[in-house]
Scaffold this motif. Sequence first.
Motif, mmCIF file in Angstrom:
data_model
loop_
_atom_site.group_PDB
_atom_site.id
_atom_site.type_symbol
_atom_site.label_atom_id
_atom_site.label_comp_id
_atom_site.label_asym_id
_atom_site.label_seq_id
_atom_site.Cartn_x
_atom_site.Cartn_y
_atom_site.Cartn_z
ATOM 1 N N LYS A 91 -1.341 3.286 5.029
ATOM 2 C CA LYS A 91 -2.252 2.394 5.739
ATOM 3 C C LYS A 91 -3.514 3.163 6.138
ATOM 4 O O LYS A 91 -3.431 4.206 6.792
ATOM 5 C CB LYS A 91 -1.565 1.847 6.998
ATOM 6 C CG LYS A 91 -2.293 0.686 7.649
ATOM 7 C CD LYS A 91 -1.994 -0.620 6.966
ATOM 8 C CE LYS A 91 -2.546 -1.791 7.761
ATOM 9 N NZ LYS A 91 -2.309 -3.082 7.103
ATOM 10 N N CYS A 106 0.845 -1.191 0.000
ATOM 11 C CA CYS A 106 0.000 0.000 0.000
ATOM 12 C C CYS A 106 0.887 1.250 0.000
ATOM 13 O O CYS A 106 2.026 1.203 0.450
ATOM 14 C CB CYS A 106 -0.895 0.031 1.238
ATOM 15 S SG CYS A 106 -2.178 -1.234 1.268
ATOM 16 N N CYS A 124 -7.918 -0.227 8.715
ATOM 17 C CA CYS A 124 -7.519 -1.490 8.091
ATOM 18 C C CYS A 124 -6.697 -2.372 9.026
ATOM 19 O O CYS A 124 -5.677 -1.944 9.582
ATOM 20 C CB CYS A 124 -6.722 -1.212 6.820
ATOM 21 S SG CYS A 124 -6.245 -2.725 5.958
ATOM 22 N N VAL A 154 3.471 -0.776 3.873
ATOM 23 C CA VAL A 154 3.596 0.480 3.138
ATOM 24 C C VAL A 154 4.997 0.536 2.537
ATOM 25 O O VAL A 154 5.998 0.516 3.258
ATOM 26 C CB VAL A 154 3.354 1.686 4.066
ATOM 27 C CG1 VAL A 154 3.601 2.991 3.309
ATOM 28 C CG2 VAL A 154 1.946 1.655 4.636
ATOM 29 N N ASN A 198 -7.665 0.886 -5.812
ATOM 30 C CA ASN A 198 -8.005 2.142 -5.159
ATOM 31 C C ASN A 198 -8.261 3.188 -6.235
ATOM 32 O O ASN A 198 -7.584 3.186 -7.280
ATOM 33 C CB ASN A 198 -6.874 2.613 -4.235
ATOM 34 C CG ASN A 198 -6.834 1.822 -2.944
ATOM 35 O OD1 ASN A 198 -7.820 1.203 -2.542
ATOM 36 N ND2 ASN A 198 -5.683 1.841 -2.278
ATOM 37 N N SER A 247 -0.591 -5.951 5.324
ATOM 38 C CA SER A 247 -0.017 -5.183 4.210
ATOM 39 C C SER A 247 1.203 -4.416 4.712
ATOM 40 O O SER A 247 1.408 -4.255 5.919
ATOM 41 C CB SER A 247 -1.042 -4.205 3.625
ATOM 42 O OG SER A 247 -1.424 -3.242 4.590
ATOM 43 N N GLY A 253 -4.226 -5.191 0.769
ATOM 44 C CA GLY A 253 -3.289 -4.411 -0.013
ATOM 45 C C GLY A 253 -3.909 -3.665 -1.183
ATOM 46 O O GLY A 253 -5.090 -3.450 -1.285
ATOM 47 N N THR A 254 -3.037 -3.297 -2.088
ATOM 48 C CA THR A 254 -3.438 -2.535 -3.277
ATOM 49 C C THR A 254 -2.855 -3.189 -4.520
ATOM 50 O O THR A 254 -1.738 -2.861 -4.956
ATOM 51 C CB THR A 254 -2.957 -1.067 -3.174
ATOM 52 O OG1 THR A 254 -3.321 -0.529 -1.904
ATOM 53 C CG2 THR A 254 -3.589 -0.222 -4.280
#
Length: 377
Positions: A14, A11, A18, A24, A96, A22, A62-63
């Motif tokens: 954060k 990500c 959440c 960052v 996102n 994950s 996550g992303t």
Amino acid sequence: MPGIYIHIPFCKSKCRYCNFFSRVTNNQQVIDNYVNSLIKEIQLQKNFLDTKKIDTVYFGGGTPTLLNIKQISQILTSIFQIFELNPNYEITLESNPENITKDYLADLKKFTTVNRISIGIQSFSDDNLKFLGRNHNSKTAIEAVKNAQNCGYENITGDLIFGLPEQSTEQWRKDLNTFFDLQIPHLSAYSLTIEENTVLGLWKKKKRIKEIDDEISLKMYETLINTAEKNNFLHYEISNFAKEGFIAKHNFSYWTGEKYIGIGASAHSFNGDERFWNIANIDEYINGVQKGIIPAEKEILTKKDKYNEFILTGLRTYLGINTTKLIDEYNEYFLKKNKLIKKYIDNEILEYFQNFLILTRKGKYISDSIFVELFAE
């Protein structure tokens, strides 16, 4: 048929609510190494299922949209070298709003077989988005939806969150109206849960915020159900609503007990009798997989475990619980709960329809307590 879940645990920042695993990071080398390990794990997991045919692939996080198009394509190619996709396949990419530009989506459409986009909208209120710690605003969220639509994606789902501290039912209604005006065919809507190991959890502990009143949250859930119904959406799972033909195949397979493979750090797998979960540590995951070892733990499910999951997953859906299977496979537990089930039917909390036990609308409002009471002790 089974599905494959791919966990992308990266990500840009954060979110305050959440509690998912994950990290960052903007370190491209770490992301590259992780993608290579995903591809390696797919090879290591090739015999996990008793079939090479699958229905779905789901990129979650996550992303996942922090991956570039080439990386997504490489992961999918490695899957297709081993597994055969059902012609009516579903491949979902979580995203996102700030990550899915027109160019990104156009290339995704052109160079991959991703055919479903999941957008983490969460709210159309800039104040609420700021409170949640999101990196986008309402305008960006609307643009993301339109970008996906303009790039030819019909199968789109959006996430919304309700029950924020100090959020009003009217504010929630505005979020819903904006969502349905955008003609998105699938909605996942969740009541905010303030988890302990999050920023909001810390704020709650310090009494900077407090959770919304249960009655207001329930009113919001009722507003959600009514608004979705008016827009001809099927309420097919406690938190999920869809236009005809747009039920989420991958998620629905979890609720109907299908087998699946989870690829990546912290990902879970299920073969019908055992549940596996990979280590929730990116570096240890990469090191293990590169040595040909999947660092994971496993749980062998007892008959009681299977019964409890059967109750939980079945009652969450509009299909309900197959009573023939309940009696044939779990009769020892069913007999102990039979009087309680009859009481729920008499009180219009459960209904019996064509050999299935289904939650009524009244039952959906108190579903968590019903699950607990029907579980085997």
